[in-house]
Motif scaffolding. Structure first.
Motif, PDB file in Angstrom:
ATOM      1  N   LYS A 204      -9.888  55.095  41.790  1.00  0.00           N
ATOM      2  CA  LYS A 204      -9.255  54.838  40.501  1.00  0.00           C
ATOM      3  C   LYS A 204      -8.627  53.444  40.512  1.00  0.00           C
ATOM      4  CE  LYS A 204      -8.379  59.618  39.136  1.00  0.00           C
ATOM      5  NZ  LYS A 204      -7.369  60.604  38.688  1.00  0.00           N
ATOM      6  N   PHE A 205      -8.387  52.918  39.320  1.00  0.00           N
ATOM      7  CA  PHE A 205      -7.962  51.527  39.177  1.00  0.00           C
ATOM      8  C   PHE A 205      -6.651  51.247  39.908  1.00  0.00           C
ATOM      9  CE2 PHE A 205      -5.798  48.111  36.761  1.00  0.00           C
ATOM     10  CZ  PHE A 205      -6.742  47.097  36.938  1.00  0.00           C
ATOM     11  N   THR A 209      -6.284  48.476  42.845  1.00  0.00           N
ATOM     12  CA  THR A 209      -5.447  47.279  42.796  1.00  0.00           C
ATOM     13  C   THR A 209      -4.460  47.243  43.962  1.00  0.00           C
ATOM     14  OG1 THR A 209      -3.966  48.402  41.231  1.00  0.00           O
ATOM     15  CG2 THR A 209      -5.661  46.966  40.300  1.00  0.00           C
ATOM     16  N   CYS A 235     -15.251  51.746  40.554  1.00  0.00           N
ATOM     17  CA  CYS A 235     -14.026  52.199  39.893  1.00  0.00           C
ATOM     18  C   CYS A 235     -14.396  53.282  38.877  1.00  0.00           C
ATOM     19  CB  CYS A 235     -13.329  51.037  39.203  1.00  0.00           C
ATOM     20  SG  CYS A 235     -11.711  51.472  38.526  1.00  0.00           S
ATOM     21  N   ARG A 238     -12.384  52.756  34.920  1.00  0.00           N
ATOM     22  CA  ARG A 238     -12.433  51.512  34.143  1.00  0.00           C
ATOM     23  C   ARG A 238     -13.892  51.200  33.852  1.00  0.00           C
ATOM     24  NH1 ARG A 238      -7.671  52.134  33.967  1.00  0.00           N
ATOM     25  NH2 ARG A 238      -6.015  50.562  33.943  1.00  0.00           N
ATOM     26  N   GLY A 243     -12.688  47.384  30.412  1.00  0.00           N
ATOM     27  CA  GLY A 243     -12.478  47.883  31.764  1.00  0.00           C
ATOM     28  C   GLY A 243     -12.982  46.923  32.819  1.00  0.00           C
ATOM     29  N   ASP A 246     -10.600  44.114  33.136  1.00  0.00           N
ATOM     30  CA  ASP A 246      -9.455  44.498  33.966  1.00  0.00           C
ATOM     31  C   ASP A 246      -9.791  44.362  35.453  1.00  0.00           C
ATOM     32  OD1 ASP A 246      -7.954  45.094  31.733  1.00  0.00           O
ATOM     33  OD2 ASP A 246      -8.254  47.265  31.871  1.00  0.00           O
ATOM     34  N   LEU A 247     -10.977  44.796  35.834  1.00  0.00           N
ATOM     35  CA  LEU A 247     -11.383  44.720  37.236  1.00  0.00           C
ATOM     36  C   LEU A 247     -11.519  43.274  37.689  1.00  0.00           C
ATOM     37  CD1 LEU A 247     -14.027  47.593  37.302  1.00  0.00           C
ATOM     38  CD2 LEU A 247     -11.773  47.612  38.379  1.00  0.00           C
TER      39      LEU A 247
END
Length: 294
Positions: A204-205, A209, A235, A238, A243, A246-247
């Motif tokens: 998961k994101f 991170t 991921c 996302r 999404g 974001d990655l």
């Protein structure tokens, strides 16, 4: 942002055609999974599902990823291939060095070596390798394979592997990148210390991170924070343009995707349907590249 096509669990007779379509669509790479065999009973939990169960069965199709890379590189020109990830612990490093060097040479340096330890005691023991001290053993294996692939007459004298001067020719004309898999503390340290990148399983994101931040800290500790470093990620929460943005902003350099799953097509779906999914995905996300915020 680069996109890697994941081909795990696809029928083997689809792989070369999927490679050709992926190249036509602008994918950078294909990620190749590894599984030696399916044991009826498992003595350890699979580490990447909530309950420790495997998400494949005894009839699920697998191919040796090194053989798959050789086959698919023969029908493509620019597409890259990397193991995602090959389980080193149950194998022999000199034999692997011969195979990896051959693929690097025959593909025109389009191969990256993604490696992990392996999670199943049966894969070690039934292949004649002890499960104990597997982490230290894999560390030596990486040293041995890199040493041999660099070319020339080399020797090695370690705790697990010991050989007098030998040479494998030809050595690859470019250095083979090593991508280290695994989510544990020792795996992340290994990636930071000796890897050209880190590759994830399903995450998961928020977890991803946090892992990227840990890798940055570790790489600074090892004095490697200014060197290029790939983050290859799967991921699970996302998707879509926002999404993927974001990655990219989080530091992911290579997103591993299976586009036909987004279209409701199963792993064993028809080849033509999968190819159509690749084309739709490329039109949305590859034709108009995603760039990380500065």
């Amino acid at each position: 942002m680069k996109f890697t096509l994941g081909v795990a669990l696809s029928p083997l007779d689809q792989l070369t055609e999927l490679a050709k379509t992926a190249e036509e669509c602008g994918f950078t790479s294909i990620g190749l999974p590894d599984s030696l065999f399916y044991m009826k009973s498992q003595s350890a939990d699979y580490p990447y599902t909530p309950d420790g169960s495997r998400f494949w069965g005894p009839e699920t199709p697998w191919v040796d990823p090194l053989i798959a890379a050789a086959s698919m590189s023969a029908v493509t020109t620019n597409l890259r291939f990397y193991t995602n990830v090959l389980k080193l612990g149950s194998r022999n490093p000199l034999l692997l060095a011969r195979q990896v060097g051959s693929i690097a040479n025959m593909s025109g340096n389009r191969f990256g070596f993604g490696v992990g330890i392996g999670w199943a005691p049966e894969e070690f023991e039934w292949c004649g390798v002890p499960y104990a001290k597997r982490g230290a053993r894999v560390d030596e294996m990486i040293e041995v394979i890199k040493l041999v692939l660099d070319g020339g007459m080399v020797e090695y004298h370690g705790e697990f592997f010991d050989f007098d001067p030998l040479q494998m020719s030809p050595a690859p004309t470019e250095r083979v990148p090593f991508y280290i898999g695994g989510h544990t503390g020792p795996a992340l340290r290994r990636a930071a210390r000796v890897g050209d990148g880190w590759t994830s399983a399903m995450m998961k994101f928020d977890e991803l991170t946090g892992t990227i931040a840990t890798l940055r800290t570790l790489r600074a500790e090892y004095g490697r924070d200014t060197e290029p470093f790939e983050i290859q990620a799967v991921c699970i929460d996302r998707h879509g343009r926002s999404g993927y943005q974001d990655l990219a902003d989080a530091g992911v350099t290579d997103i591993i995707v299976v586009p036909w799953l987004f279209d409701g097509i199963g792993f064993d779906g028809e080849l033509a349907a999968k190819q159509d999914s690749l084309r739709r995905f490329a039109e949305k996300y590859i034709a108009d590249p995603i760039v990380a915020a500065s």
